[in-house]
Design an enzyme around this catalytic site. Structure first.
Site, PDB file in Angstrom:
ATOM      1  N   GLY A 289      -3.234  -5.988  -9.216  1.00 43.98           N
ATOM      2  CA  GLY A 289      -3.522  -4.585  -9.573  1.00 43.98           C
ATOM      3  C   GLY A 289      -4.766  -4.037  -8.905  1.00 43.98           C
TER       4      GLY A 289
ATOM      5  CG  ASP B 163       1.678  -2.587   0.627  1.00 45.01           C
ATOM      6  OD1 ASP B 163       0.943  -1.997   1.437  1.00 45.01           O
ATOM      7  OD2 ASP B 163       1.830  -2.233  -0.549  1.00 45.01           O
TER       8      ASP B 163
ATOM      9  CD  GLU C 180       6.735  -3.178  -4.624  1.00 44.71           C
ATOM     10  OE1 GLU C 180       6.637  -4.267  -4.029  1.00 44.71           O
ATOM     11  OE2 GLU C 180       5.749  -2.510  -4.959  1.00 44.71           O
TER      12      GLU C 180
ATOM     13  CG  LEU D 131      -6.883  -6.491  -2.563  1.00 40.56           C
ATOM     14  CD1 LEU D 131      -7.777  -7.708  -2.697  1.00 40.56           C
ATOM     15  CD2 LEU D 131      -7.342  -5.648  -1.390  1.00 40.56           C
ATOM     16  CB  SER D 132      -0.265  -5.829  -0.930  1.00 44.48           C
ATOM     17  OG  SER D 132      -0.138  -4.484  -0.755  1.00 44.48           O
ATOM     18  CB  SER D 133      -0.871  -9.538  -5.759  1.00 37.92           C
ATOM     19  OG  SER D 133      -0.698  -8.494  -6.683  1.00 37.92           O
TER      20      SER D 133
ATOM     21  CG  ASP E 231       3.829   3.120   3.785  1.00 35.20           C
ATOM     22  OD1 ASP E 231       3.689   4.117   3.031  1.00 35.20           O
ATOM     23  OD2 ASP E 231       3.892   1.955   3.350  1.00 35.20           O
TER      24      ASP E 231
HETATM   25  C1  GLA Z   1       1.263   1.068  -1.749  1.00 33.94           C
HETATM   26  C2  GLA Z   1       2.656   0.985  -1.123  1.00 33.94           C
HETATM   27  C3  GLA Z   1       2.606   1.138   0.390  1.00 33.94           C
HETATM   28  C4  GLA Z   1       1.778   2.350   0.821  1.00 33.94           C
HETATM   29  C5  GLA Z   1       0.446   2.380   0.073  1.00 33.94           C
HETATM   30  C6  GLA Z   1      -0.325   3.636   0.348  1.00 33.94           C
HETATM   31  O1  GLA Z   1       0.488  -0.025  -1.395  1.00 33.94           O
HETATM   32  O2  GLA Z   1       3.262  -0.232  -1.451  1.00 33.94           O
HETATM   33  O3  GLA Z   1       3.902   1.202   0.911  1.00 33.94           O
HETATM   34  O4  GLA Z   1       2.498   3.524   0.652  1.00 33.94           O
HETATM   35  O5  GLA Z   1       0.616   2.250  -1.322  1.00 33.94           O
HETATM   36  O6  GLA Z   1      -0.656   3.729   1.687  1.00 33.94           O
END
Ligand code: GLA
Length: 393
Positions: free
Chosen positions: A125, A175, A163, A128-130, A40
């Site tokens: 952690g 994410d 972030e 899953l992008s909390s 990304d």
């Molecule tokens: C993390 C980052 C994303 C992406 C992924 C790997 O989740 O927040 O932007 O780069 O790693 O694909």
């Protein structure tokens, strides 16, 4: 915990602490990513989706300028006046939120104080992008409650900026975008250069998505992640130097890379080789998904894992073990590490009905090898950040 229970418990906690009903309730989801990892921020495409694991926010506007943020699961509270100069603190969860507020202040929005309680079913952690759910959920709350007029895209970008500035991870946009733009049963093909996106039906035929949480917390993520970004930037500048028409990785071919093997050196060559091939794989995966060719999708996922593990070097022994274990199980059609890496989850496409047996088998082997308990999450592809309709009692 179900969504309903999460909402009930967050609302209850709000009432206990603030002695009042919250004005509104919001849900902000975590995400999975079928394929397209670490590209990304490399002008690539990604194929994420929001999932039915959420951070729930119970909120009310106050009549002063004080924000009271309550992290219910951590049993921590943070108070401040939003007009003060905002700076990162030693509490990470606070930084995600302050970073968002900081972005809004830079855009000259005027706010009031708020009471906010939040609680989550997204494991922390685990990849899953909390964090994106927290940033974007908060941005969405402020946008709705103060009528700021921000678009979903702006909310996602503000989350990403938060972030970068207050957390220190130079993340891409995947994410935040997935959390805000998710739709039920759809994966999002996102063009990370233009942010143009299209939805594709997540019809996996007889397979379901099983996430295995290695329980290795990705503590090296920040440094490892930022180093990867520096490496690919260096790599791209060497490529551009030799082939000026190649302005992004998207335009770079494997032949061009091979010609530059010596100038790039082993590490940069590997990183760039992964990126160029991962961009190709996402396009092939979307083609396969649309034709319900899940076997092809699965094969691409395994290839992605090999690239992430051996070329991009962001996996770890434990997650490699999980993927390798599944390679020989015929009810599993695809498996790979997911997210930033250095721990976290693997994403697996497994035959419906076999989840239990497979989990028993792999968790036992995993425990024998590493002495770590494996967790699993069965997730559904769900809609993005939303405000809940108020029930009229
Ligand atoms: C993390 C980052 C994303 C992406 C992924 C790997 O989740 O927040 O932007 O780069 O790693 O694909």
């Amino acid at each position: 915990m179900t969504k309903k229970k999460l909402i009930a418990s967050t609302t209850e906690h709000f009432k206990t602490i603030f002695q009042n009903e919250p004005e509104a309730i919001f849900l902000s989801p975590g995400r999975i990513n079928l394929i397209g990892e670490h590209i990304d921020y490399n002008d690539g495409f990604v194929l994420p989706a929001a999932i039915n694991k959420y951070i729930c926010f119970a909120v009310s506007i106050t009549f002063d300028n004080e924000f009271t943020l309550v992290a219910q699961d951590l049993n921590e509270t943070y108070r401040f006046d939003w007009r003060e100069a905002l700076k990162p603190t030693d509490k990470m969860w606070v930084n995600y939120l302050l970073g968002v507020l900081h972005q809004l202040k830079e855009r000259n929005f005027s706010l009031k104080g708020m009471h906010i309680v939040f609680s989550s079913t997204i494991p922390m952690g685990a990849g899953l992008s909390s964090s994106a759910a927290l940033e974007c959920g908060f941005g969405y709350v402020l946008n709705k409650q103060f009528n700021l007029g921000l678009s979903r895209q702006e909310i996602a970008l503000i989350g990403q900026q938060s972030e970068h500035t207050f957390v220190g991870v130079k993340c891409g946009i995947m994410d935040q975008f997935a959390s805000v733009f998710g739709k039920k049963n759809k994966v999002i093909k996102l063009d990370c250069t233009t942010l143009a996106h299209e939805y594709h039906t997540a019809d996996l035929k007889k397979y379901s998505i099983l996430l295995l949480d290695s329980n290795v917390k990705h503590t090296h993520l920040t440094s490892g992640y930022n180093t990867r970004r520096e490496e690919v930037e260096k790599g791209l500048s060497i490529i551009k130097n030799r082939f000026p028409s190649v302005t992004t990785f998207r335009a770079c071919t494997e032949e061009q890379l091979n010609e530059l093997k010596n100038s790039l050196g082993e590490t940069l060559y590997k990183r760039c080789h992964f990126v160029v091939n991962e961009i190709r794989r996402v396009n092939e995966a979307v083609y396969a998904l649309d034709r319900k060719n899940i076997a092809k999708l699965g094969q691409l996922m395994y290839e992605t894992h090999d690239g992430l593990s051996k070329e991009y070097e962001v996996s770890c022994e434990e997650v490699d073990f999980l993927v390798d274990f599944f390679r020989t199980e015929k009810q599993v059609i695809g498996s790979r590490m997911m997210g930033g890496g250095f721990g976290g989850c693997s994403i697996n496409l497994v035959e419906k009905g076999c989840e239990e047996t497979l989990f028993k088998k792999i968790s036992q082997a995993y425990f024998e090898k590493f002495g770590i308990q494996l967790n699993r999450y069965k997730v559904k592809v769900s809609k993005g950040t939303s405000k809940m309709k108020k029930k009229i009692n």
